[in-house]
Design an enzyme around this catalytic site. Structure first.
Site, mmCIF file in Angstrom:
data_model
loop_
_atom_site.group_PDB
_atom_site.id
_atom_site.type_symbol
_atom_site.label_atom_id
_atom_site.label_comp_id
_atom_site.label_asym_id
_atom_site.label_seq_id
_atom_site.Cartn_x
_atom_site.Cartn_y
_atom_site.Cartn_z
ATOM 1 N N LYS A 250 16.605 16.384 -55.230
ATOM 2 C CA LYS A 250 18.443 17.025 -54.308
ATOM 3 C C LYS A 250 18.034 18.651 -54.274
ATOM 4 O O LYS A 250 19.120 19.281 -54.007
ATOM 5 C CB LYS A 250 19.587 16.253 -54.341
ATOM 6 C CG LYS A 250 18.838 14.950 -53.697
ATOM 7 C CD LYS A 250 20.573 14.477 -54.058
ATOM 8 C CE LYS A 250 20.451 12.466 -53.045
ATOM 9 N NZ LYS A 250 21.617 12.344 -52.771
ATOM 10 N N ARG B 71 29.990 3.711 -52.389
ATOM 11 C CA ARG B 71 29.222 3.799 -50.492
ATOM 12 C C ARG B 71 29.104 2.987 -49.708
ATOM 13 O O ARG B 71 28.633 2.192 -50.074
ATOM 14 C CB ARG B 71 28.141 4.693 -51.066
ATOM 15 C CG ARG B 71 28.145 5.502 -52.038
ATOM 16 C CD ARG B 71 28.777 7.300 -51.411
ATOM 17 N NE ARG B 71 27.588 7.604 -50.642
ATOM 18 C CZ ARG B 71 26.341 8.162 -50.896
ATOM 19 N NH1 ARG B 71 26.433 8.591 -52.271
ATOM 20 N NH2 ARG B 71 26.050 9.073 -49.627
#
Length: 263
Positions: free
Chosen positions: A53, A253
């Site tokens: 990322k 999550r």
């Protein structure tokens, strides 16, 4: 947060806009980067690399701009002279004669020398990038079975950038659905066929997402067009077994799965 395929597509857009073109103006918001502005005028971007990322913008004078968008950062490409209407805070401007790239809202931005590239803490920590064409299923399997990762539950392992860079929550969910496993498994408990399937899915799913997500021409991809099979589809029937997709929380999550065919 964008995952590896989205970061790579952003890098492609930046390259298409300014790669190889002399920089006519450079601006950085952070004081520690100001001294680099004049050093980059007349230089050009040689390529834009992704490490999971993080994004690395390489210049012709061997400097590299490191940026990590985290939750809020975003790159935009505009015609030179255009000033987008936005409430975001501008951090970086790299301008050429016809196109300008702008980085908004990111806070993790550094300029690195070639030596610093090899010692940067984040870059040292991340594993191989799932979109790196040199990464093979065999290497992915070796990492799965390594002492460092073989005892980790997939729920957390597939979010750990030290394992494989570029994976995130939607990819975690879709990879585990593809191989029919739940998030509480560990690599050490899988049989050979399961390991092979997982090693391939770890690379195939992100690469399919990068290549085709958002495309509408199904014929071009012979039906292999990337689309979510379980992510954000709780309450819907599973296309593989007809079971109802459920939603829970794993490793803090949201996690989507089919209890009918994921075991």
């Amino acid at each position: 947060m964008p995952e590896g395929p989205e970061i790579r597509r952003a890098a492609d857009n930046l390259e298409a806009a300014i790669k190889g073109k002399p920089l006519t103006d450079v601006w950085f918001a952070f004081p520690q980067l100001k001294s680099y502005q004049s050093r980059l005028i007349g230089q050009h971007v040689t390529h834009v690399e992704t490490r999971g990322k993080a994004l690395l913008t390489h210049f012709s004078n061997d400097l590299t701009l490191y940026s990590h968008n985290q939750l809020y950062g975003v790159w935009r490409v505009v015609e030179t002279g255009e000033e987008p209407q936005t409430t975001r805070v501008l951090r970086v401007k790299l301008q050429t004669a016809d196109k300008t790239i702008l980085l908004y809202s990111a806070s993790d931005i550094e300029m690195l020398t070639p030596e610093q590239l090899t010692t940067h803490p984040f870059l040292q920590r991340v594993g191989p990038d799932v979109l790196d064409p040199k990464l093979t299923p065999e290497v992915a399997k070796e990492r799965l079975l390594s002492p460092r990762f073989r005892n980790r539950q997939f729920a957390g392992l597939l979010l750990d950038q030290a394992f494989l860079a570029g994976l995130g929550n939607y990819l975690r969910v879709e990879i585990l659905w593809q191989v029919g496993l739940t998030g509480n498994h560990k690599a050490k408990d899988l049989n050979a066929a399961q390991l092979d399937a997982l090693a391939h899915a770890l690379l195939d799913i992100p690469r399919l997402s990068y290549a085709t997500r958002g495309q509408v021409d199904e014929n071009k991809y012979h039906g292999a067009l990337f689309r979510f099979k379980v992510f954000h589809r709780d309450g819907e029937p599973c296309e593989r077994c007809g079971g109802i997709i459920e939603k829970t929380t794993l490793s803090s999550r949201p996690f989507y799965w089919c209890p009918g065919c994921q075991h």
